[in-house]
Design a protein around this motif. Structure first.
Motif, PDB file in Angstrom:
ATOM      1  N   ARG A  88       1.000  -1.250  -0.016  1.00 42.27           N
ATOM      2  CA  ARG A  88      -0.212   0.067   0.056  1.00 42.27           C
ATOM      3  C   ARG A  88       0.692   1.288   0.020  1.00 42.27           C
ATOM      4  N   GLU A 109       0.812   4.155  -2.814  1.00 40.15           N
ATOM      5  CA  GLU A 109       0.770   5.399  -2.384  1.00 40.15           C
ATOM      6  C   GLU A 109       1.830   6.387  -2.844  1.00 40.15           C
ATOM      7  N   CYS A 117      -1.283   9.204  -3.999  1.00 42.62           N
ATOM      8  CA  CYS A 117      -2.740   9.143  -3.657  1.00 42.62           C
ATOM      9  C   CYS A 117      -2.725   8.676  -2.279  1.00 42.62           C
ATOM     10  N   SER A 118      -3.555   8.866  -1.511  1.00 43.22           N
ATOM     11  CA  SER A 118      -3.967   8.297  -0.018  1.00 43.22           C
ATOM     12  C   SER A 118      -4.778   7.013  -0.559  1.00 43.22           C
ATOM     13  N   LEU A 119      -4.370   5.915   0.112  1.00 43.42           N
ATOM     14  CA  LEU A 119      -5.052   4.651   0.079  1.00 43.42           C
ATOM     15  C   LEU A 119      -5.413   4.321   1.468  1.00 43.42           C
ATOM     16  N   THR A 141      -5.997   1.642   4.646  1.00 46.03           N
ATOM     17  CA  THR A 141      -5.307   0.641   5.347  1.00 46.03           C
ATOM     18  C   THR A 141      -5.842  -0.786   4.776  1.00 46.03           C
ATOM     19  N   LEU A 196      -7.190  -1.355   1.933  1.00 43.11           N
ATOM     20  CA  LEU A 196      -7.377  -1.686   0.582  1.00 43.11           C
ATOM     21  C   LEU A 196      -7.246  -3.129  -0.104  1.00 43.11           C
ATOM     22  N   GLN A 226     -10.154  -4.896  -1.729  1.00 37.76           N
ATOM     23  CA  GLN A 226      -9.841  -5.145  -3.068  1.00 37.76           C
ATOM     24  C   GLN A 226      -8.618  -6.029  -3.303  1.00 37.76           C
ATOM     25  N   VAL A 279      -7.685  -3.750  -7.362  1.00 32.00           N
ATOM     26  CA  VAL A 279      -6.801  -2.478  -6.961  1.00 32.00           C
ATOM     27  C   VAL A 279      -6.572  -1.441  -7.680  1.00 32.00           C
ATOM     28  N   TYR A 318      -9.603   0.611  -8.456  1.00 32.91           N
ATOM     29  CA  TYR A 318      -9.774   1.362  -7.238  1.00 32.91           C
ATOM     30  C   TYR A 318      -9.042   2.797  -7.466  1.00 32.91           C
ATOM     31  N   ILE A 319      -7.681   2.506  -7.769  1.00 36.62           N
ATOM     32  CA  ILE A 319      -6.866   3.625  -8.045  1.00 36.62           C
ATOM     33  C   ILE A 319      -7.313   4.275  -9.365  1.00 36.62           C
ATOM     34  N   LEU A 379      -9.591   7.055  -8.298  1.00 32.49           N
ATOM     35  CA  LEU A 379      -9.014   8.148  -7.640  1.00 32.49           C
ATOM     36  C   LEU A 379      -8.271   9.083  -8.631  1.00 32.49           C
TER      37      LEU A 379
END
Length: 258
Positions: free
Chosen positions: A217, A221, A226-228, A230, A232, A236, A242, A245-246, A249
């Motif tokens: 993670r 980041e 970006c902030s993910l 804990t 994640l 995902q 994952v 998800y990113i 963002l």
């Protein structure tokens, strides 16, 4: 990261803990310290029922429940052990075990004794006993160096595409890029070739453990700025999930929604 261990043909002699003054502590302390370094959960279902802690040592009574293998007991032992180190919690990962021994069938409840090795930094000894006080396992020379993720090259150095340019990609191109790049970043931490990591198979089935979720993670980041969350890699669980998800963002629509 890869850990090494020796599983001997004969058990040998279990290490004996030196005398330590131990005082009662909240059983939740173990999970609190894990959470403090970003580890959201454990690989197996076990519970600390009692905890005694002192200077460089601890003893935890852990209920693992009926199990066909030693995996839950060993997972508990290696998760409990870092709490023997004094001071604030730090992210540590097992990199070596001198000797690992398990005798007979795994008990439902065990006492896990941990103490710092006085001659080697970042190293502990672990002894496991059953309800009758008989030694049923031990891990000698369990090495726990503090780990951190080196900052990846920025501004596209070493061939990495700058994070700020990702938002200019179309949806399909963005998804394809992230699927490849996220997979490469995760594979690097898992010491796998990118082609060996299956994008739609759960990462825990491919060797990802609780500590590696933190390392991965942090790496993601820094790579994508970006902030993910804990959790994640638990929520995902695949490279593809994952990546999606990113994508949400870093895409223009995702950024505006945030």
């Amino acid at each position: 990261m890869i850990a090494t261990a020796t599983v001997p043909a004969t058990p040998g002699e279990a290490p004996a803990p030196p005398a330590h003054a131990l005082t009662p502590a909240e059983p939740d302390l173990i999970m609190q310290r894990l959470a403090a370094v970003g580890v959201p959960g454990t690989g197996f279902d076990w519970t600390v029922e009692e905890l005694l802690r002192g200077d460089g040592a601890l003893r935890a009574r852990v209920r693992c429940g009926p199990a066909a293998t030693w995996a839950p007991v060993l997972d508990a032992a290696m998760s409990v052990a870092p709490s023997a180190f004094p001071g604030d919690p730090l992210l540590r990962m097992v990199t070596h075990v001198d000797r690992l021994v398990a005798v007979g069938e795994p008990p439902d409840t065990v006492d896990i004794e941990v103490w710092l090795d006085p001659e080697r930094a970042d190293t502990v000894q672990v002894r496991v006993t059953d309800g009758a006080g008989d030694v049923v396992g031990w891990l000698s020379g369990l090495r726990y160096p503090v780990i951190d993720v080196p900052a990846p090259a920025e501004n596209g150095a070493d061939g990495a595409r700058p994070a700020e340019s990702i938002a200019d990609l179309g949806p399909e191109e963005l998804r394809a890029f992230l699927l490849e790049e996220v997979g490469a970043q995760i594979a690097k931490e898992m010491r796998l070739a990118p082609g060996d990591l299956q994008p739609y198979r759960p990462l825990v089935e491919q060797g990802l453990d609780s500590v590696l979720t933190v390392v991965v993670r942090r790496r993601l980041e820094k790579r994508f700025r970006c902030s993910l969350p804990t959790t994640l890699l638990w929520q995902q669980p695949t490279v593809a999930a994952v990546s999606d998800y990113i994508a949400g963002l870093v895409s223009p629509s995702g950024a505006e929604a945030g």
